[in-house]
Design a protein around this motif. Structure first.
Motif, PDB file in Angstrom:
ATOM      1  N   ALA A   1      -4.462  37.596  10.745  1.00 48.30           N
ATOM      2  CA  ALA A   1      -4.046  37.323   9.165  1.00 48.30           C
ATOM      3  C   ALA A   1      -4.404  38.568   8.297  1.00 48.30           C
ATOM      4  O   ALA A   1      -3.816  38.674   7.409  1.00 48.30           O
ATOM      5  CB  ALA A   1      -4.815  36.160   8.846  1.00 48.30           C
ATOM      6  N   ARG A   2      -5.793  39.032   8.538  1.00 45.44           N
ATOM      7  CA  ARG A   2      -6.245  40.053   7.616  1.00 45.44           C
ATOM      8  C   ARG A   2      -5.475  41.319   7.973  1.00 45.44           C
ATOM      9  O   ARG A   2      -4.983  42.151   6.907  1.00 45.44           O
ATOM     10  CB  ARG A   2      -7.627  40.457   8.127  1.00 45.44           C
ATOM     11  CG  ARG A   2      -8.696  39.409   7.571  1.00 45.44           C
ATOM     12  CD  ARG A   2     -10.128  39.993   7.648  1.00 45.44           C
ATOM     13  NE  ARG A   2     -10.528  40.401   9.163  1.00 45.44           N
ATOM     14  CZ  ARG A   2     -11.086  39.829  10.076  1.00 45.44           C
ATOM     15  NH1 ARG A   2     -11.271  38.442   9.561  1.00 45.44           N
ATOM     16  NH2 ARG A   2     -11.587  39.995  11.174  1.00 45.44           N
ATOM     17  N   ASP A   3      -4.981  41.638   9.188  1.00 40.93           N
ATOM     18  CA  ASP A   3      -4.030  42.792   9.348  1.00 40.93           C
ATOM     19  C   ASP A   3      -2.739  42.453   8.795  1.00 40.93           C
ATOM     20  O   ASP A   3      -2.391  43.795   8.157  1.00 40.93           O
ATOM     21  CB  ASP A   3      -3.994  43.075  10.854  1.00 40.93           C
ATOM     22  CG  ASP A   3      -5.008  43.410  11.553  1.00 40.93           C
ATOM     23  OD1 ASP A   3      -5.871  44.181  10.907  1.00 40.93           O
ATOM     24  OD2 ASP A   3      -5.131  43.402  12.750  1.00 40.93           O
ATOM     25  N   ALA A   4      -2.186  41.458   8.683  1.00 40.12           N
ATOM     26  CA  ALA A   4      -0.972  41.184   8.244  1.00 40.12           C
ATOM     27  C   ALA A   4      -1.045  41.307   6.634  1.00 40.12           C
ATOM     28  O   ALA A   4      -0.053  41.809   5.958  1.00 40.12           O
ATOM     29  CB  ALA A   4      -0.482  39.840   8.858  1.00 40.12           C
ATOM     30  N   ALA A   5      -2.253  40.701   6.050  1.00 39.02           N
ATOM     31  CA  ALA A   5      -2.405  40.767   4.641  1.00 39.02           C
ATOM     32  C   ALA A   5      -2.397  42.150   4.045  1.00 39.02           C
ATOM     33  O   ALA A   5      -1.839  42.530   3.238  1.00 39.02           O
ATOM     34  CB  ALA A   5      -3.339  39.886   4.236  1.00 39.02           C
ATOM     35  N   GLU A   6      -3.175  43.192   4.856  1.00 33.15           N
ATOM     36  CA  GLU A   6      -3.498  44.484   4.530  1.00 33.15           C
ATOM     37  C   GLU A   6      -2.107  45.136   4.731  1.00 33.15           C
ATOM     38  O   GLU A   6      -1.726  46.019   3.820  1.00 33.15           O
ATOM     39  CB  GLU A   6      -4.486  45.183   5.655  1.00 33.15           C
ATOM     40  CG  GLU A   6      -5.826  44.591   5.162  1.00 33.15           C
ATOM     41  CD  GLU A   6      -6.799  45.354   6.264  1.00 33.15           C
ATOM     42  OE1 GLU A   6      -6.279  45.925   7.379  1.00 33.15           O
ATOM     43  OE2 GLU A   6      -7.778  44.516   6.239  1.00 33.15           O
ATOM     44  N   ALA A   7      -1.309  44.671   5.623  1.00 35.75           N
ATOM     45  CA  ALA A   7      -0.096  45.685   5.797  1.00 35.75           C
ATOM     46  C   ALA A   7       1.112  45.211   4.673  1.00 35.75           C
ATOM     47  O   ALA A   7       1.732  46.098   4.136  1.00 35.75           O
ATOM     48  CB  ALA A   7       0.591  45.209   7.333  1.00 35.75           C
ATOM     49  N   GLU A   8       0.856  43.950   4.238  1.00 34.34           N
ATOM     50  CA  GLU A   8       1.807  43.574   3.263  1.00 34.34           C
ATOM     51  C   GLU A   8       1.477  44.317   1.915  1.00 34.34           C
ATOM     52  O   GLU A   8       2.144  44.673   1.159  1.00 34.34           O
ATOM     53  CB  GLU A   8       1.626  41.842   3.036  1.00 34.34           C
ATOM     54  CG  GLU A   8       2.465  41.183   4.285  1.00 34.34           C
ATOM     55  CD  GLU A   8       2.188  39.781   4.308  1.00 34.34           C
ATOM     56  OE1 GLU A   8       1.742  39.377   3.292  1.00 34.34           O
ATOM     57  OE2 GLU A   8       2.879  39.127   5.083  1.00 34.34           O
TER      58      GLU A   8
END
Length: 518
Positions: free
Chosen positions: A441-448
């Protein structure tokens, strides 16, 4: 006959009934050849179970048994001359030639719910998919999904210790059913949902208390006290019997663990452990063939590990023939024959004994009174003894339950006091999957976030380039339209690429080494 004389190489079970004074002894060297205690309700099975436990303990053999009605707790206390049954016990002892000495025995109380004994637990991994499927009453497709979950647990190093670990792993399987099906075969979300519902039922029945750590150390079931007497482990099962499948599955798991853990010892002078399986019919009722085969295998091979297994049930017909044939030591209390089926069962039970010319076995099994039985115990070279009508000896320990204060005192002085009371919740499948999910979830948020920032930078650059061009040179409509078209397409493509990276980060974080690189 004194207790001391009987303890040397055998257990004195009783003497002759109906005028036949034939002492009946269970030879210790054949104590691991398994046995059967059968009879209708109220015919004396509990007392027989109690005196056999006393005999094995006195001979230095540890014992495990389940206390279904709460009556066996009295093993921890001495019988008394002031008890109501003392006169009857004295008369019976004189009749069979027994010098009855009252005494208590070393007992450890256990309880899956931690109320009437020390908590006893197993991990989900130790239980395994076969027994767990039996416990949850799963269909064949659902059992297949459970096997896939256990396989993933092994390959992905996701330990299954308690029910929340299994629930978390099943949720993971459902969310990624399509990808997992490509590797392990069809895994449907419907099957996963059915398993989750069965786990909820198990939780509501209190079954969650069985799973967790610290798990039972089998060595704690195989100890002796300072005098050399085998400790008697008594599992409180009165509440547990409200979930009969849980009761049967737990005891079978325990037998299987003993089978796997203990070394081969051949034919010892006395058993290393004796295991009494009360209400044995619960083990076999509606059991699948795979489970019956497992019980048969354990019963056949655990003898060489020095473990004797004694099944207690109302009717010998409750036990499959393949297992019944392995039970050499038998104590058959009265069987009633009111119906045609009863008569058939009675005849079948009588056929399994060596004939005695002095009486008809089927009539004896039908007519013996409370505290009397037809016995056949293994003799020299392991040959079944001739059937005898036997008056079962009185117990040396207290007949009946202990009061709460006495039970608490026994637990306080137990060699395992404090070892199992505190639950241990170490990192396992639940915690690892949660950590992976949070990281993804953190990786996805950072990517977004990166995607949004780079889109903003792109838009600023595009607007600056357009404004600068307009200031130096008039723009052609067609060129402008083409430029806008290319810019828009690039922006969309770039956004798609960022979205793909975000998705890949999420997949890598959750699926680990199966669908992405570690």
């Amino acid at each position: 006959m004194t207790d001391q004389a009987a303890q040397a190489d055998s257990i004195f079970v009783g003497g002759g009934g109906e005028g036949y004074a034939v002492p009946q002894r269970l030879l210790l060297k054949y104590g691991n050849r398994h046995g059967l205690i059968a009879g209708a309700t109220g015919t004396g099975k509990t007392v027989t179970l109690q005196i056999l436990a006393e005999g094995f303990s006195a001979a230095g053999v540890p014992v495990f048994m389940a206390d279904v009605k709460g009556d066996l707790a009295g093993l921890a206390a001495s019988g008394s001359a002031e008890a109501k049954l003392h006169e009857a016990f004295t008369k019976r002892s004189a009749q069979i030639g027994l010098d009855l000495q009252y005494r208590g025995f070393p007992v450890i109380f256990w309880d899956l719910f931690g109320e009437k004994g020390h908590p006893v637990r197993a991990t989900v991994d130790e239980m395994g998919p076969l027994l767990l499927s039996r416990l949850l009453e799963l269909s064949e497709p659902q059992e297949g999904v459970l096997n896939v979950a256990f396989r993933l647990s092994d390959e992905e190093e996701l330990p299954l210790l308690d029910l929340k670990d299994l629930q978390a792993l099943l949720t993971f399987v459902a969310e990624n059913a399509e990808a997992i099906s490509g590797r392990y075969g069809l895994v449907s979300k419907e099957s996963v949902g059915a398993i989750q519902r069965r786990l909820l039922v198990l939780e509501n029945e209190g079954g969650a208390a069985l799973f967790g750590e610290p798990a039972l150390d089998l060595a704690d079931l195989m100890t002796v006290d300072s005098s050399g007497a085998g400790r008697i482990s008594i599992l409180a099962a009165d509440r547990l019997m409200n979930s009969p499948r849980l009761y049967a599955t737990f005891l079978l798991w325990l037998l299987s663990e003993l089978f796997e853990a203990l070394p081969e010892v051949g034919d010892p002078d006395k058993p290393k452990l004796v295991f009494f399986f009360d209400e044995a019919h619960l083990l076999f009722t509606d059991a699948p063939k795979a489970l019956i085969s497992k019980v048969e295998q354990v019963a056949r091979l655990i003898r060489s590990k020095g473990v004797g297994v004694y099944f207690i049930t109302q009717n010998p017909a409750d036990v499959p023939d393949t297992i019944l044939g392995q039970l050499g030591n038998r104590v058959q209390h009265a069987l009633r024959s009111f119906t045609a089926k009863d008569q058939k069962d009675l005849a079948k039970a009588a056929e399994t004994y060596r004939p005695n010319p002095r009486f008809k076995i089927d009539e004896a099994i039908r007519d013996v009174g409370t505290g009397e039985a037809v016995t056949s115990l293994l003799e020299a070279k392991g040959i079944p003894g001739i059937a005898e009508r036997t008056l079962v000896r009185p117990p040396s320990s207290q007949l009946g339950p202990l009061d709460a204060a006495a039970r608490a005192a026994v637990m306080a002085g137990s060699p395992v006091a404090g070892k199992y009371e505190k639950v241990l919740d170490r990192e396992s499948a639940y915690e690892k999957l949660r950590a992976r999910s949070e990281a993804a979830a953190r990786d996805a948020a950072e990517a977004e976030s990166r995607q949004a920032e780079e889109k903003r930078e792109f838009e600023r650059a595009r607007r600056y380039d357009a404004d600068g061009y307009a200031a130096d040179k008039p723009k052609k409509t067609s060129t402008s339209s083409r430029s806008d078209s290319i810019g828009t397409a690039f922006a969309k493509s770039f956004a798609r690429q960022l979205g793909t990276k975000s998705g890949q980060a999420l997949v890598r974080g959750i699926l680990g080494s199966i669908f992405g690189k570690r």
